[in-house]
Motif scaffolding. Sequence first.
Motif, mmCIF file in Angstrom:
data_model
loop_
_atom_site.group_PDB
_atom_site.id
_atom_site.type_symbol
_atom_site.label_atom_id
_atom_site.label_comp_id
_atom_site.label_asym_id
_atom_site.label_seq_id
_atom_site.Cartn_x
_atom_site.Cartn_y
_atom_site.Cartn_z
ATOM 1 N N GLU A 44 61.264 40.367 19.885
ATOM 2 C CA GLU A 44 62.684 39.860 20.498
ATOM 3 C C GLU A 44 62.630 38.308 20.895
ATOM 4 O O GLU A 44 63.555 37.623 20.749
ATOM 5 C CB GLU A 44 62.633 40.695 21.778
ATOM 6 C CG GLU A 44 63.983 40.279 22.669
ATOM 7 C CD GLU A 44 65.295 40.905 21.872
ATOM 8 O OE1 GLU A 44 66.372 40.111 21.796
ATOM 9 O OE2 GLU A 44 65.158 42.068 21.230
ATOM 10 N N ARG A 47 63.972 36.171 18.024
ATOM 11 C CA ARG A 47 65.110 36.752 17.671
ATOM 12 C C ARG A 47 65.839 35.367 17.161
ATOM 13 O O ARG A 47 66.856 35.697 16.021
ATOM 14 C CB ARG A 47 65.721 37.567 18.782
ATOM 15 C CG ARG A 47 67.152 38.308 18.074
ATOM 16 C CD ARG A 47 67.654 39.100 19.277
ATOM 17 N NE ARG A 47 68.755 39.858 18.763
ATOM 18 C CZ ARG A 47 68.652 41.220 18.661
ATOM 19 N NH1 ARG A 47 67.505 41.929 18.728
ATOM 20 N NH2 ARG A 47 69.808 41.994 18.159
ATOM 21 N N ASN A 48 66.123 34.356 17.747
ATOM 22 C CA ASN A 48 67.220 33.413 17.352
ATOM 23 C C ASN A 48 66.612 32.106 17.194
ATOM 24 O O ASN A 48 66.961 31.056 17.080
ATOM 25 C CB ASN A 48 67.811 33.153 18.642
ATOM 26 C CG ASN A 48 68.907 34.388 19.111
ATOM 27 O OD1 ASN A 48 69.594 34.834 18.267
ATOM 28 N ND2 ASN A 48 68.558 34.704 20.373
ATOM 29 N N GLN A 86 69.076 26.674 6.479
ATOM 30 C CA GLN A 86 68.044 27.834 6.806
ATOM 31 C C GLN A 86 66.938 27.809 6.000
ATOM 32 O O GLN A 86 66.127 29.037 6.294
ATOM 33 C CB GLN A 86 69.248 29.004 6.721
ATOM 34 C CG GLN A 86 70.299 28.680 7.486
ATOM 35 C CD GLN A 86 71.097 30.032 7.592
ATOM 36 O OE1 GLN A 86 70.598 31.307 7.020
ATOM 37 N NE2 GLN A 86 72.513 29.987 7.725
ATOM 38 N N TYR A 234 61.705 36.213 8.421
ATOM 39 C CA TYR A 234 62.721 35.560 8.735
ATOM 40 C C TYR A 234 64.182 36.382 8.298
ATOM 41 O O TYR A 234 65.214 36.732 9.049
ATOM 42 C CB TYR A 234 63.095 34.271 8.121
ATOM 43 C CG TYR A 234 64.183 33.454 8.126
ATOM 44 C CD1 TYR A 234 64.127 32.846 9.632
ATOM 45 C CD2 TYR A 234 65.010 33.351 7.396
ATOM 46 C CE1 TYR A 234 65.321 32.147 9.557
ATOM 47 C CE2 TYR A 234 66.131 32.476 7.458
ATOM 48 C CZ TYR A 234 66.414 31.985 8.604
ATOM 49 O OH TYR A 234 67.631 31.218 8.757
ATOM 50 N N LYS A 238 67.286 38.352 10.368
ATOM 51 C CA LYS A 238 68.548 37.992 10.392
ATOM 52 C C LYS A 238 69.193 39.367 10.074
ATOM 53 O O LYS A 238 70.444 39.505 10.672
ATOM 54 C CB LYS A 238 68.541 37.512 8.857
ATOM 55 C CG LYS A 238 68.077 35.712 9.034
ATOM 56 C CD LYS A 238 69.009 34.731 9.527
ATOM 57 C CE LYS A 238 70.114 34.429 8.266
ATOM 58 N NZ LYS A 238 71.007 33.542 8.667
ATOM 59 N N ARG A 241 69.452 41.282 13.690
ATOM 60 C CA ARG A 241 70.275 40.888 14.630
ATOM 61 C C ARG A 241 71.802 41.544 14.306
ATOM 62 O O ARG A 241 72.575 41.318 14.977
ATOM 63 C CB ARG A 241 70.451 39.388 14.381
ATOM 64 C CG ARG A 241 69.263 38.527 15.099
ATOM 65 C CD ARG A 241 69.020 37.041 14.685
ATOM 66 N NE ARG A 241 70.449 36.237 15.209
ATOM 67 C CZ ARG A 241 70.568 35.251 14.892
ATOM 68 N NH1 ARG A 241 69.820 34.403 13.879
ATOM 69 N NH2 ARG A 241 71.632 34.802 15.168
#
Length: 463
Positions: A44, A47-48, A86, A234, A238, A241
């Motif tokens: 968690e 997450r970003n 990215q 990664y 993505k 999410r």
Amino acid sequence: MRYISTRGGIEPISFKQAVMMGLARDGGLLLPERLPSIDRTKLESWRNLPYQYLAREVLELFIDDIDRLDLEVLVENSYASFRHPQVTPIRKVGDLFILELFHGPTLAFKDVALQLLGNLFEYQLKESGSFMNIIGATSGDTGSAAIYGVRGKKGINIFILHPHGRTSRIQALQMTTVLDENVFNIAIRGTFDDGQAIVKELFGDLEFKDQYHLGAINSINWARVLAQVVYYVYAYIKLWRNGMDSVDFSVPTGNFGDIFAGYVAKHLLPEGCINRLILATNENDILSRFVNQGDYSKSTVRPTFSPSMDIQIASNFERYLYYLRGEDPEQVRRDMETFARDGRLDFSGLRDQVARDFVSRRVSEEETIETIADVHREHGYLLDPHTAVGVRAARELGGERPVVCLATAHPAKFGDAVKKAIGTEPELPPPLADLESRESRCEILDADTEKVRNFIREHALRG
């Protein structure tokens, strides 16, 4: 974190020592003493994170002898040359997700690992005041990615062996048009497996290895595999999410390195995040035969439209074998001695165990071209032939979960295959547009260890 050999013949070493050792001194491959794992709370917290920050977090689980700030700089520098913010973006193409790994300087997934490895080498050589001579064999993309990772770097010479006439024209030019003084291309009259055997023989000569400070850039170097673990994590985050809790990955592979990184990522993430690893091969199918029949046996290498997978001895298989054999290095050593002698191993009794880790599909030449054509017609998206192998396997073996297909190279690197599929060659992106007009330099040698050894002696850095 300490590192050990799959064959148990060395004392545990640090990450930095593992990077410089490459192939273990007992002939085995290096692995962490234990595979780390994270819980949902840690996941968690990731997450970003942008790719570079996530990379640092993942790498730190395996590296405890490089300062955190230094590692952050190494990662930032490694991905500064990628053309997408990215680094490894995901595209939705029909029912599949395509993980684009070709936005680095040579338009192949090998850049993700080799940009980092080149910077790790430079960092450690500066720290020690030493030098190294890198030796590697390539079936296509590793060579150019390695060359671009270390070209012009002080204290490093690089010698890359590729099979003469068996790579794509663009793959060969990407290597041989790099004219930096520290770059040496050797085209051997033989196959990738011949080149890899020469490299392993040179690393097995410990006196020669020590005298010339040999370094490894092939996926026998643990740092290569580690860097690739990041993009699995990664990609999973993505999709997670966006409400997808469990995903499959389809991986075109010949050398077992890329999919072994997926195996490590599966064990790193909480249980169930990565469900299945789909191992896709072309007609050089030693790995598919292993998964589906328990037959790990050498055969003749067949040239295909996906030349980077034209391999019949998978260099990273030994890493998975270590876990398949219950982390028993003595059994691994016996297995590899048997394989070296007989050219085959029988794992038919372990098929159920293997099936918990992988499913596999062999994709023919006709199916590869058909898949490129179908995806382009249906979705306007162009696959390179290696990625097409993975997509075909995903279409055949995918289930109810989302499937992420690894796109390992830009389609423009394989114009002949694309033209056969859609009738026209792809437009060359800027990094490839003027390759044909550049000066090229290459030494053509027989696939003979002594001839390669003598060439290296003549051009190697010395203390």
